[in-house]
Design a protein around this motif. Sequence first.
Motif, PDB file in Angstrom:
ATOM      1  N   THR A   1       0.790  -1.230   0.000  1.00 20.62           N
ATOM      2  CA  THR A   1       0.000   0.000   0.000  1.00 20.62           C
ATOM      3  C   THR A   1       0.823   1.282   0.000  1.00 20.62           C
ATOM      4  N   PRO A   2       1.785   1.480   0.916  1.00 21.37           N
ATOM      5  CA  PRO A   2       2.520   2.750   0.902  1.00 21.37           C
ATOM      6  C   PRO A   2       3.417   2.928  -0.315  1.00 21.37           C
ATOM      7  N   ASP A   3       3.629   1.849  -1.082  1.00 25.94           N
ATOM      8  CA  ASP A   3       4.450   1.933  -2.287  1.00 25.94           C
ATOM      9  C   ASP A   3       3.600   1.901  -3.554  1.00 25.94           C
ATOM     10  N   ALA A   4       2.281   1.976  -3.398  1.00 30.12           N
ATOM     11  CA  ALA A   4       1.372   1.824  -4.544  1.00 30.12           C
ATOM     12  C   ALA A   4       0.965   3.149  -5.163  1.00 30.12           C
ATOM     13  N   LEU A   5       1.562   4.254  -4.729  1.00 30.90           N
ATOM     14  CA  LEU A   5       1.152   5.565  -5.222  1.00 30.90           C
ATOM     15  C   LEU A   5       1.308   5.671  -6.740  1.00 30.90           C
ATOM     16  N   GLY A   6       2.488   5.338  -7.243  1.00 26.37           N
ATOM     17  CA  GLY A   6       2.742   5.439  -8.681  1.00 26.37           C
ATOM     18  C   GLY A   6       1.756   4.651  -9.520  1.00 26.37           C
ATOM     19  N   PRO A   7       1.566   3.344  -9.244  1.00 30.86           N
ATOM     20  CA  PRO A   7       0.594   2.561 -10.015  1.00 30.86           C
ATOM     21  C   PRO A   7      -0.826   3.117  -9.939  1.00 30.86           C
ATOM     22  N   LEU A   8      -1.239   3.625  -8.772  1.00 31.42           N
ATOM     23  CA  LEU A   8      -2.594   4.175  -8.645  1.00 31.42           C
ATOM     24  C   LEU A   8      -2.753   5.455  -9.454  1.00 31.42           C
TER      25      LEU A   8
ATOM     26  N   THR B   1      -1.221   6.161 -12.284  1.00 31.84           N
ATOM     27  CA  THR B   1      -1.309   5.826 -13.713  1.00 31.84           C
ATOM     28  C   THR B   1      -2.707   5.340 -14.094  1.00 31.84           C
ATOM     29  N   GLU B   2      -3.461   4.823 -13.121  1.00 33.37           N
ATOM     30  CA  GLU B   2      -4.823   4.382 -13.409  1.00 33.37           C
ATOM     31  C   GLU B   2      -5.772   5.555 -13.633  1.00 33.37           C
ATOM     32  N   ASP B   3      -5.416   6.740 -13.097  1.00 32.46           N
ATOM     33  CA  ASP B   3      -6.324   7.888 -13.153  1.00 32.46           C
ATOM     34  C   ASP B   3      -5.874   8.985 -14.108  1.00 32.46           C
TER      35      ASP B   3
ATOM     36  N   PRO C   1      -0.507  13.868 -26.814  1.00 32.62           N
ATOM     37  CA  PRO C   1      -0.358  12.410 -26.707  1.00 32.62           C
ATOM     38  C   PRO C   1       0.380  12.021 -25.432  1.00 32.62           C
ATOM     39  N   VAL C   2      -0.238  11.188 -24.638  1.00 28.77           N
ATOM     40  CA  VAL C   2       0.344  10.752 -23.365  1.00 28.77           C
ATOM     41  C   VAL C   2       0.167   9.245 -23.227  1.00 28.77           C
ATOM     42  N   SER C   3       1.252   8.569 -22.853  1.00 24.59           N
ATOM     43  CA  SER C   3       1.213   7.134 -22.545  1.00 24.59           C
ATOM     44  C   SER C   3       1.513   6.953 -21.060  1.00 24.59           C
ATOM     45  N   ALA C   4       1.139   5.809 -20.508  1.00 23.38           N
ATOM     46  CA  ALA C   4       1.390   5.531 -19.097  1.00 23.38           C
ATOM     47  C   ALA C   4       1.779   4.076 -18.923  1.00 23.38           C
ATOM     48  N   VAL C   5       2.684   3.832 -18.003  1.00 23.83           N
ATOM     49  CA  VAL C   5       3.159   2.474 -17.765  1.00 23.83           C
ATOM     50  C   VAL C   5       3.509   2.299 -16.290  1.00 23.83           C
ATOM     51  N   THR C   6       3.291   1.087 -15.798  1.00 26.35           N
ATOM     52  CA  THR C   6       3.670   0.721 -14.434  1.00 26.35           C
ATOM     53  C   THR C   6       4.659  -0.436 -14.513  1.00 26.35           C
TER      54      THR C   6
ATOM     55  N   VAL D   1      -5.313  13.314  -6.194  1.00 26.74           N
ATOM     56  CA  VAL D   1      -4.796  14.686  -6.265  1.00 26.74           C
ATOM     57  C   VAL D   1      -3.711  14.797  -7.327  1.00 26.74           C
ATOM     58  N   ILE D   2      -2.758  13.854  -7.311  1.00 25.76           N
ATOM     59  CA  ILE D   2      -1.637  13.924  -8.254  1.00 25.76           C
ATOM     60  C   ILE D   2      -2.103  13.687  -9.685  1.00 25.76           C
ATOM     61  N   ALA D   3      -2.975  12.692  -9.885  1.00 23.56           N
ATOM     62  CA  ALA D   3      -3.480  12.430 -11.230  1.00 23.56           C
ATOM     63  C   ALA D   3      -4.245  13.640 -11.764  1.00 23.56           C
ATOM     64  N   SER D   4      -5.037  14.279 -10.909  1.00 26.23           N
ATOM     65  CA  SER D   4      -5.777  15.473 -11.326  1.00 26.23           C
ATOM     66  C   SER D   4      -4.821  16.589 -11.704  1.00 26.23           C
ATOM     67  N   GLY D   5      -3.771  16.765 -10.892  1.00 20.57           N
ATOM     68  CA  GLY D   5      -2.779  17.796 -11.178  1.00 20.57           C
ATOM     69  C   GLY D   5      -2.042  17.541 -12.482  1.00 20.57           C
ATOM     70  N   ILE D   6      -1.703  16.286 -12.733  1.00 19.44           N
ATOM     71  CA  ILE D   6      -1.013  15.927 -13.975  1.00 19.44           C
ATOM     72  C   ILE D   6      -1.911  16.186 -15.179  1.00 19.44           C
ATOM     73  N   ASN D   7      -3.177  15.771 -15.090  1.00 22.39           N
ATOM     74  CA  ASN D   7      -4.104  15.982 -16.204  1.00 22.39           C
ATOM     75  C   ASN D   7      -4.231  17.465 -16.547  1.00 22.39           C
ATOM     76  N   GLY D   8      -4.340  18.294 -15.507  1.00 20.14           N
ATOM     77  CA  GLY D   8      -4.461  19.722 -15.732  1.00 20.14           C
ATOM     78  C   GLY D   8      -3.208  20.352 -16.288  1.00 20.14           C
ATOM     79  N   ALA D   9      -2.055  19.829 -15.890  1.00 19.72           N
ATOM     80  CA  ALA D   9      -0.780  20.399 -16.331  1.00 19.72           C
ATOM     81  C   ALA D   9      -0.436  20.003 -17.764  1.00 19.72           C
ATOM     82  N   LEU D  10      -0.740  18.774 -18.150  1.00 20.59           N
ATOM     83  CA  LEU D  10      -0.334  18.281 -19.470  1.00 20.59           C
ATOM     84  C   LEU D  10      -1.351  18.579 -20.562  1.00 20.59           C
TER      85      LEU D  10
END
Length: 361
Positions: free
Chosen positions: A119-126, A128-130, A151-156, A340-349
């Motif tokens: 769980t505490p190491d699952a931030l990155g994978p979570l 990329t899902e959003d 164009p944006v790709s995502a990988v875990t 929060v991070i996924a939302s921030g990334i979407n808005g920034a990119l």
Amino acid sequence: MEERFNYSIRTDLALEAQEMNVKDDPSSSDRDGVEVHENKENDITITYVTVDEAGAERIGKKPGHYVTLESLAIRKQDKELQENLAETLSVQLRKLVEACGIKDMDRGLIVGLGNHNVTPDALGPLVTEDVYVTSHLFELHPETVAEGWRPVSAVTPGVMGVTGIETSDMVHGIIEEIKPDFVLVIDALASRSINRINATIQLSDTGIHPGSGVGNKRKEISRETYGIPVISIGVPTVVDAVTITSDTIDYVLKHFGREWREKDRPSNALSPALNPFERKTLTEEDHPDDEQSQAVMGMFGQLAEHEKKQLIKEVLTPLGHNLMVTPKEVDSFIKDMACVIASGINGALHSGVEDGRLESY
């Protein structure tokens, strides 16, 4: 052969690139190669640290830009504060993207580092899902893509303890195949301070070292490694027993320092010794002087911060007690932080994402 399920083997948490040691150093200045600025927006403290070649040699950090957002939005589980944090993250990440020379239609690769099963190491994978993934639309259905999207790709890629493959090598292979213009990497961090757990988001254009937070040496993910801009986003989610012990001792000293200073106040006599509803904040001003520290802690109270941590590490590590610890609410904390991070990334990119509606995407 006996199979080992050591926490450090199954995770690749990076070490927090804490900027506080720079900010609190009175010798830090522009002429020394380190520029520090701090301001507040919507209850969020934003610290900017710029390090040049001279500063890198002096403080032992890579040259580049470091931005830290500090907020209790996640720990308070306050949705309004979290929305403000996502908006602020979007703005700061967009500035960093522009500073790296990344253009509006440059192709991005988002890499979510970590182990989804821890769980505490699952931030990155979570995250990329959003995030909003669009590369396949540009290739297969370009007529459906509106203005304001890139164009944006995502990988875990997982962690080496699970895949048996060096994470950096796996990312390098993907970069060679799809040829992105920049990489955005998200990772959980091992904190250097207990008060920064799930309370800071750290941005940098200097890359990241997976595994450095749990003593695993891994190849860095950076511009030097891949030849394209690499922006990292890290959040401290765990802390080791050495840091907890050291910080607790420091808080004890500050507690005694405040008690000494306020012992003659009339209001102090009416205050209960332990009030579970009172939120106390201890600062550096509460720290007692050397004589008082020695009176409370003896010789231990005279040790410098790095000496104190080194001593505690020398005691705990051979005993196998230098544990990695995370808050009991980590499940909800990680989910909220990923949003929060996924939302921030979407808005920034993607400029097509409307301000104020980041979570809708």
